[in-house]
Design a protein around this motif. Structure first.
Motif, PDB file in Angstrom:
ATOM      1  N   GLY A 767     -11.522  11.287 -88.290  1.00  0.00           N
ATOM      2  CA  GLY A 767     -12.606  10.446 -88.778  1.00  0.00           C
ATOM      3  C   GLY A 767     -12.327   8.963 -88.749  1.00  0.00           C
ATOM      4  O   GLY A 767     -13.113   8.172 -89.279  1.00  0.00           O
ATOM      5  N   LEU A 768     -11.250   8.527 -88.110  1.00  0.00           N
ATOM      6  CA  LEU A 768     -10.856   7.116 -88.150  1.00  0.00           C
ATOM      7  C   LEU A 768     -11.119   6.369 -86.855  1.00  0.00           C
ATOM      8  O   LEU A 768     -11.141   5.137 -86.836  1.00  0.00           O
ATOM      9  CB  LEU A 768      -9.363   6.997 -88.510  1.00  0.00           C
ATOM     10  N   THR A 769     -11.287   7.084 -85.741  1.00  0.00           N
ATOM     11  CA  THR A 769     -11.506   6.425 -84.464  1.00  0.00           C
ATOM     12  C   THR A 769     -12.841   6.857 -83.886  1.00  0.00           C
ATOM     13  O   THR A 769     -13.176   8.043 -83.880  1.00  0.00           O
ATOM     14  CB  THR A 769     -10.380   6.762 -83.465  1.00  0.00           C
ATOM     15  N   ILE A 770     -13.592   5.876 -83.405  1.00  0.00           N
ATOM     16  CA  ILE A 770     -14.892   6.141 -82.806  1.00  0.00           C
ATOM     17  C   ILE A 770     -14.850   5.680 -81.356  1.00  0.00           C
ATOM     18  O   ILE A 770     -14.326   4.608 -81.052  1.00  0.00           O
ATOM     19  CB  ILE A 770     -16.024   5.410 -83.559  1.00  0.00           C
ATOM     20  N   VAL A 771     -15.390   6.493 -80.467  1.00  0.00           N
ATOM     21  CA  VAL A 771     -15.567   6.111 -79.062  1.00  0.00           C
ATOM     22  C   VAL A 771     -17.062   5.979 -78.824  1.00  0.00           C
ATOM     23  O   VAL A 771     -17.843   6.856 -79.216  1.00  0.00           O
ATOM     24  CB  VAL A 771     -14.966   7.164 -78.110  1.00  0.00           C
ATOM     25  N   ALA A 772     -17.458   4.901 -78.182  1.00  0.00           N
ATOM     26  CA  ALA A 772     -18.878   4.663 -77.926  1.00  0.00           C
ATOM     27  C   ALA A 772     -19.067   4.125 -76.526  1.00  0.00           C
ATOM     28  O   ALA A 772     -18.240   3.351 -76.027  1.00  0.00           O
ATOM     29  CB  ALA A 772     -19.450   3.676 -78.951  1.00  0.00           C
ATOM     30  N   GLY A 773     -20.145   4.525 -75.885  1.00  0.00           N
ATOM     31  CA  GLY A 773     -20.451   4.068 -74.531  1.00  0.00           C
ATOM     32  C   GLY A 773     -21.673   3.188 -74.512  1.00  0.00           C
ATOM     33  O   GLY A 773     -22.674   3.482 -75.178  1.00  0.00           O
ATOM     34  N   GLU A 774     -21.589   2.087 -73.760  1.00  0.00           N
ATOM     35  CA  GLU A 774     -22.685   1.120 -73.681  1.00  0.00           C
ATOM     36  C   GLU A 774     -23.472   1.265 -72.392  1.00  0.00           C
ATOM     37  O   GLU A 774     -22.979   1.768 -71.379  1.00  0.00           O
ATOM     38  CB  GLU A 774     -22.131  -0.309 -73.744  1.00  0.00           C
ATOM     39  N   GLN A 775     -24.671   0.754 -72.444  1.00  0.00           N
ATOM     40  CA  GLN A 775     -25.514   0.649 -71.262  1.00  0.00           C
ATOM     41  C   GLN A 775     -24.857  -0.223 -70.196  1.00  0.00           C
ATOM     42  O   GLN A 775     -25.049  -0.017 -69.009  1.00  0.00           O
ATOM     43  CB  GLN A 775     -26.867   0.060 -71.667  1.00  0.00           C
ATOM     44  N   SER A 776     -24.052  -1.182 -70.615  1.00  0.00           N
ATOM     45  CA  SER A 776     -23.376  -2.087 -69.685  1.00  0.00           C
ATOM     46  C   SER A 776     -22.290  -1.393 -68.884  1.00  0.00           C
ATOM     47  O   SER A 776     -21.827  -1.928 -67.881  1.00  0.00           O
ATOM     48  CB  SER A 776     -22.733  -3.242 -70.459  1.00  0.00           C
ATOM     49  N   GLY A 777     -21.853  -0.211 -69.311  1.00  0.00           N
ATOM     50  CA  GLY A 777     -20.741   0.468 -68.667  1.00  0.00           C
ATOM     51  C   GLY A 777     -19.469   0.398 -69.476  1.00  0.00           C
ATOM     52  O   GLY A 777     -18.489   1.087 -69.169  1.00  0.00           O
ATOM     53  N   ARG A 778     -19.443  -0.429 -70.512  1.00  0.00           N
ATOM     54  CA  ARG A 778     -18.247  -0.545 -71.344  1.00  0.00           C
ATOM     55  C   ARG A 778     -18.074   0.675 -72.240  1.00  0.00           C
ATOM     56  O   ARG A 778     -19.043   1.304 -72.651  1.00  0.00           O
ATOM     57  CB  ARG A 778     -18.323  -1.790 -72.217  1.00  0.00           C
ATOM     58  N   VAL A 779     -16.826   0.961 -72.529  1.00  0.00           N
ATOM     59  CA  VAL A 779     -16.491   2.004 -73.493  1.00  0.00           C
ATOM     60  C   VAL A 779     -15.748   1.344 -74.648  1.00  0.00           C
ATOM     61  O   VAL A 779     -14.742   0.658 -74.429  1.00  0.00           O
ATOM     62  CB  VAL A 779     -15.633   3.109 -72.863  1.00  0.00           C
ATOM     63  N   HIS A 780     -16.249   1.496 -75.865  1.00  0.00           N
ATOM     64  CA  HIS A 780     -15.624   0.919 -77.053  1.00  0.00           C
ATOM     65  C   HIS A 780     -14.751   1.962 -77.749  1.00  0.00           C
ATOM     66  O   HIS A 780     -15.172   3.113 -77.924  1.00  0.00           O
ATOM     67  CB  HIS A 780     -16.681   0.440 -78.060  1.00  0.00           C
ATOM     68  N   PHE A 781     -13.561   1.536 -78.135  1.00  0.00           N
ATOM     69  CA  PHE A 781     -12.687   2.353 -78.982  1.00  0.00           C
ATOM     70  C   PHE A 781     -12.545   1.598 -80.295  1.00  0.00           C
ATOM     71  O   PHE A 781     -11.951   0.514 -80.339  1.00  0.00           O
ATOM     72  CB  PHE A 781     -11.332   2.573 -78.307  1.00  0.00           C
ATOM     73  N   LEU A 782     -13.118   2.148 -81.358  1.00  0.00           N
ATOM     74  CA  LEU A 782     -13.223   1.438 -82.628  1.00  0.00           C
ATOM     75  C   LEU A 782     -12.443   2.167 -83.712  1.00  0.00           C
ATOM     76  O   LEU A 782     -12.551   3.385 -83.859  1.00  0.00           O
ATOM     77  CB  LEU A 782     -14.691   1.319 -83.051  1.00  0.00           C
ATOM     78  N   VAL A 783     -11.678   1.386 -84.472  1.00  0.00           N
ATOM     79  CA  VAL A 783     -10.979   1.931 -85.636  1.00  0.00           C
ATOM     80  C   VAL A 783     -11.820   1.641 -86.871  1.00  0.00           C
ATOM     81  O   VAL A 783     -12.279   0.514 -87.075  1.00  0.00           O
ATOM     82  CB  VAL A 783      -9.575   1.297 -85.788  1.00  0.00           C
ATOM     83  N   LEU A 784     -12.031   2.656 -87.681  1.00  0.00           N
ATOM     84  CA  LEU A 784     -12.774   2.470 -88.923  1.00  0.00           C
ATOM     85  C   LEU A 784     -11.792   2.101 -90.017  1.00  0.00           C
ATOM     86  O   LEU A 784     -10.912   2.894 -90.380  1.00  0.00           O
ATOM     87  CB  LEU A 784     -13.522   3.753 -89.284  1.00  0.00           C
ATOM     88  N   GLU A 785     -11.916   0.863 -90.521  1.00  0.00           N
ATOM     89  CA  GLU A 785     -10.966   0.346 -91.511  1.00  0.00           C
ATOM     90  C   GLU A 785     -11.640   0.145 -92.861  1.00  0.00           C
ATOM     91  O   GLU A 785     -12.837  -0.107 -92.948  1.00  0.00           O
ATOM     92  CB  GLU A 785     -10.400  -1.000 -91.046  1.00  0.00           C
ATOM     93  N   GLY A 786     -10.828   0.216 -93.908  1.00  0.00           N
ATOM     94  CA  GLY A 786     -11.303  -0.108 -95.252  1.00  0.00           C
ATOM     95  C   GLY A 786     -12.194   0.939 -95.848  1.00  0.00           C
ATOM     96  O   GLY A 786     -12.971   0.675 -96.766  1.00  0.00           O
ATOM     97  N   ASP A 787     -12.093   2.159 -95.337  1.00  0.00           N
ATOM     98  CA  ASP A 787     -12.961   3.226 -95.862  1.00  0.00           C
ATOM     99  C   ASP A 787     -12.291   3.913 -97.053  1.00  0.00           C
ATOM    100  O   ASP A 787     -11.150   4.321 -96.941  1.00  0.00           O
ATOM    101  CB  ASP A 787     -13.217   4.249 -94.745  1.00  0.00           C
TER     102      ASP A 787
END
Length: 787
Positions: A767-787
């Motif tokens: 539950g701490l890392t999120i992967v997201a895909g954009e219309q631009s072609g980018r792929v985001h790897f996001l860490v959820l902090e402070g939860d």
């Protein structure tokens, strides 16, 4: 809390205000360049100034601009000036803030995520210190922090994004001094912008339908717009007020041009006519009658005496603007004429048509000089270089072509960036004749650079008079300001070359798989966000999908992935070797959704053919077909026990299915528009759905009843994922955001804002890392902090 915050805590409000507003400038003017530099590379100062209601991000950007102020620099000795490396660092930070300004003006809590998404690839110690301090800063809410530099970075050509329109931007024009721009939109308004700050100066309201065209008088004081409401309006750019409304057309106004003396304008309309207007009185002077269909384009000769129009009647006409009489008709195109431009000497015109050709015309004799062939689709835009010797055309065949107008030959073809309609819609050329947006070296036909990163239709573009900047209007409701002089574009886009439609994380939490409109899948290392390989591997290039990859699911052992595509097939891949195992065929339409059972033995797919199919993954054979939806199926999810599944459809409903009998259990109704995404809680008792109605709904799968509706997205909801504890969920949307939700109270907790529509998202098992895909072609790897 940082050192500056600690020191200011005991000071009076007056002192704090003076410090935040004047300290950097005073230090630089006094020759204390190092203190100035240290202040502007201190995360504490950056955060405090952005959060201060008296200042904000634009005031902070002006602090960085001081380093280029000649009045200050001329008074500094050589020893008092910063070295080039430090100046470069300051400019990178400034450019990052400019790129994020439209987001930070909306939501200051995005600062940490924006800085990490744009700056972490730069090795400068001060930048790395800013990022480290940003992580240590406290936040009252959980926040998303990118693991990779997945937002537009400040070493490219994009300067800033201007936001405010509520619909597509259809036309733009820049004032002669290059300081302001006006945009026209399908939201029925025009907006005047300060190009230095990106701030909206005025909104011009009064039109009652789409605004299609706009032009500015040579003195920069007045603008004229044309609309689907059949009118033109004259606007005062100094006061933001409407001067007058020009009525007389009986159809949509598609084009307008102003004579060089600023006294008259010519408009073209769906009513098959052109009209000549007196801009002083707002009165119609003449109506030019002769076309037999919509008038799409108009251009005026440099002497202001004649005009050329292009129409859906396949013809162009040359008009005498003093008498309103047709001089002659230029015949030769076999389809709609969509664009026309006149050479600087006024002797020739170049037209572009849906017949895939351009034609060069002699305006003295009305004779066709050359037909330019080579485009493979509609020609929608043409511009001529200031020397009148070359032209550049843009087509729906995804190319720009450079033409020699003296011999009527193609010089070169420039592959264009693929937008939604695979077309180059509008283009313009710099005053020196050397560059064309997007930008090309017209002398050698080579790409200098491409203004990329956004898979939206570019509807309009204008270039500042000094040729240094370009402003484009997009279908995503924004305008983007580009630097045309940047010598190098160091940054590389992280991810695919087109929309990322699907992401999935392996159950062991070590890897992620993404699927894209570029027909490939990519395997990623989740902890670092680094690409492992692309599927198909180069050695097996012919085994890949022949259409867009629309969805992806991973087997419970993390060793295989199942992808679906617009080529009506699914493919099972070996994630260890990169080889395709087999292809599943049977659907009669694009497959938009796929899910795998918990035991990894079966898969369920949903298709544009309105059916779901259950597959045996050990044999690749179809087991059954589930029928009942009346629209395309865009999402599926299977309960943890593998006995049931839920599907979301374009018929606005969800259906719960018994996978053992292939029978529908019940239908879940409540959404008012297409259901794009669905996820099931780990206990199998609830489901979460996202819709084009901008809402998310939580459902009780035992009763089929709606539990709650989550509101907050401003556009279509593209994907949802539930965090393991079932108490929280994330969603992505065409409003460019990812949102974190508390499912127990139905409230939004936190937001991350990307560059373009965020099409898909997935959450790691912890539950701490999120992967997201954009219309631009980018792929985001996001860490959820402070939860």
């Amino acid at each position: 809390m940082g050192n500056i915050s600690t020191k200011l805590a005991a000071k009076s409000p007056e002192f704090k205000n003076l410090f935040m507003g004047q300290f950097p400038e005073k230090q630089l003017k006094a020759g204390n360049s190092e203190i100035y530099y240290q202040t502007l590379t201190d995360f504490d100062f950056i955060a405090l100034k952005i959060q201060d209601p008296n200042f904000g991000v634009e005031a902070l950007i002006r602090d960085y601009d001081l380093i280029d102020d000649p009045e200050i620099l001329d008074n500094l000795t050589a020893d008092e000036k910063l070295d080039p490396d430090k100046i470069k660092t300051l400019k990178l930070i400034k450019r990052a803030l400019q790129l994020s300004a439209h987001i930070l003006n909306q939501d200051q809590t995005q600062l940490v995520g924006q800085l990490w998404g744009r700056l972490q690839a730069f090795p400068q110690p001060e930048i790395q210190t800013i990022l480290a301090d940003a992580v240590r800063s406290k936040s009252q809410i959980p926040r998303f922090r990118p693991l990779t530099a997945s937002l537009t970075t400040p070493d490219g050509k994009l300067l800033r994004t201007l936001t405010g329109h509520n619909h597509s931007v259809s036309a733009v024009a820049i004032t002669p001094d290059g300081q302001k721009a006006i945009s026209a939109s399908d939201d029925s308004t025009l907006k005047l912008w300060d190009l230095e700050t990106g701030k909206e100066i005025f909104t011009f309201t009064g039109h009652y339908s789409y605004v299609n065209t706009v032009a500015i008088t040579p003195d920069g004081k007045t603008a004229i717009s044309g609309s689907d409401d059949h009118t033109l309006k004259l606007w005062n750019l100094e006061t933001g007020k409407e001067i007058s409304t020009l009525t007389g057309h009986y159809g949509c106004v598609n084009a307008v041009a102003i004579t060089p003396d600023s006294q008259t304008a010519v408009s073209g309309s769906d009513d098959h006519t052109l009209k000549l207007w007196d801009l002083e009185t707002g009165q119609e002077i003449l109506t030019l009658i002769g076309h037999d269909n919509w008038v799409n384009a108009v251009a005026i000769t440099p002497d202001g005496q004649t005009a050329v129009s292009g129409s859906d009647d396949h013809n162009l006409k040359l008009w005498d603007l003093e008498t309103g009489l047709e001089i002659f008709t230029l015949r030769g195109h076999n389809n709609w004429v969509k664009t026309v431009a006149i050479t600087p000497d006024g002797k020739k015109a170049v037209s572009g048509s849906d017949d895939k050709t351009l034609k060069i015309w002699d305006l003295d004799t009305s004779q066709e000089i050359f037909t330019l062939t080579g485009h493979h689709n509609w020609v929608r835009t043409v511009a001529i270089t200031p020397d009148g010797k070359k032209a550049v055309s843009g087509s729906y065949d995804k190319t720009l072509k450079i033409w020699d107008l003296e011999i009527g030959k193609e010089i070169s073809t420039l592959p264009g960036k693929r937008y939604n309609n695979e077309a180059t819609n509008i283009l313009d050329i710099t005053p020196d004749g050397k560059k064309a947006v997007k930008i090309w070296d017209l002398a050698i036909g080579k790409s200098i650079s491409i203004l990329t990163g956004y898979n939206e239709w570019v509807n309009a573009v204008a270039i500042t008079p000094d040729g240094k900047k370009a402003l484009s209007g997009l279908d995503d409701k924004t305008l983007k300001l580009w630097d045309l002089e940047t010598d190098q574009e160091i940054s590389t886009q992280t991810g695919h070359n087109d929309w990322v439609n699907a992401v999935a994380i392996t159950p062991n939490g070590k890897k992620a798989v993404s699927g894209s409109d570029d027909k490939t899948l990519k395997l990623w290392d989740l902890p670092t966000g680094k690409e492992i390989f692309t599927l198909p591997l180069e050695a097996y290039a012919n085994t890949g999908h022949k259409g867009w990859v629309t969805a992806v699911a991973i087997t419970p052992d993390s060793k295989k992935a199942l992808s679906s595509a617009s080529d009506n097939t699914l493919k099972l891949w070996n994630l260890e070797t990169g080889q395709e195992i087999f292809t599943l065929t049977g659907h009669q339409g694009s497959i938009w959704a796929v899910a795998i059972t918990a035991n990894g033995k079966k898969a369920l797919s949903g298709s544009e053919d309105n059916t779901l199919k259950l597959w045996d993954l050990e044999t690749g054979k179809e087991l059954s077909t589930l029928r009942g939806h009346r629209g395309a199926i865009w999402s599926v999810a299977i309960t943890p026990d593998g006995n049931k599944a839920i599907s979301g459809s374009w018929d606005n409903t969800l259906k719960l299915w018994n996978l053992e009998t292939s029978q529908e259990i019940f239908t879940l109704t409540g959404h008012t528009y297409r259901v794009k995404t669905v996820a099931i809680t780990p206990d199998g008792k609830k489901a979460l759905s996202g819709s084009d109605d901008k809402t998310i709904k939580l459902w009780d799968l035992e009763t089929g009843k709606e539990i709650s509706t989550l509101t907050g997205h401003q556009n279509w909801v593209r994907s949802v994922a539930i965090i393991t504890d079932s108490k929280k969920a994330i969603s992505s949307s065409d409003d460019k955001t990812i949102k974190l939700w508390n499912l127990e109270i139905g409230k939004e907790i936190s937001t991350f804002i990307g560059d373009t529509s965020i099409v898909c998202c997935a959450v790691s098992p912890d539950g701490l890392t999120i992967v997201a895909g954009e219309q631009s072609g980018r792929v985001h790897f996001l860490v959820l902090e402070g939860d």
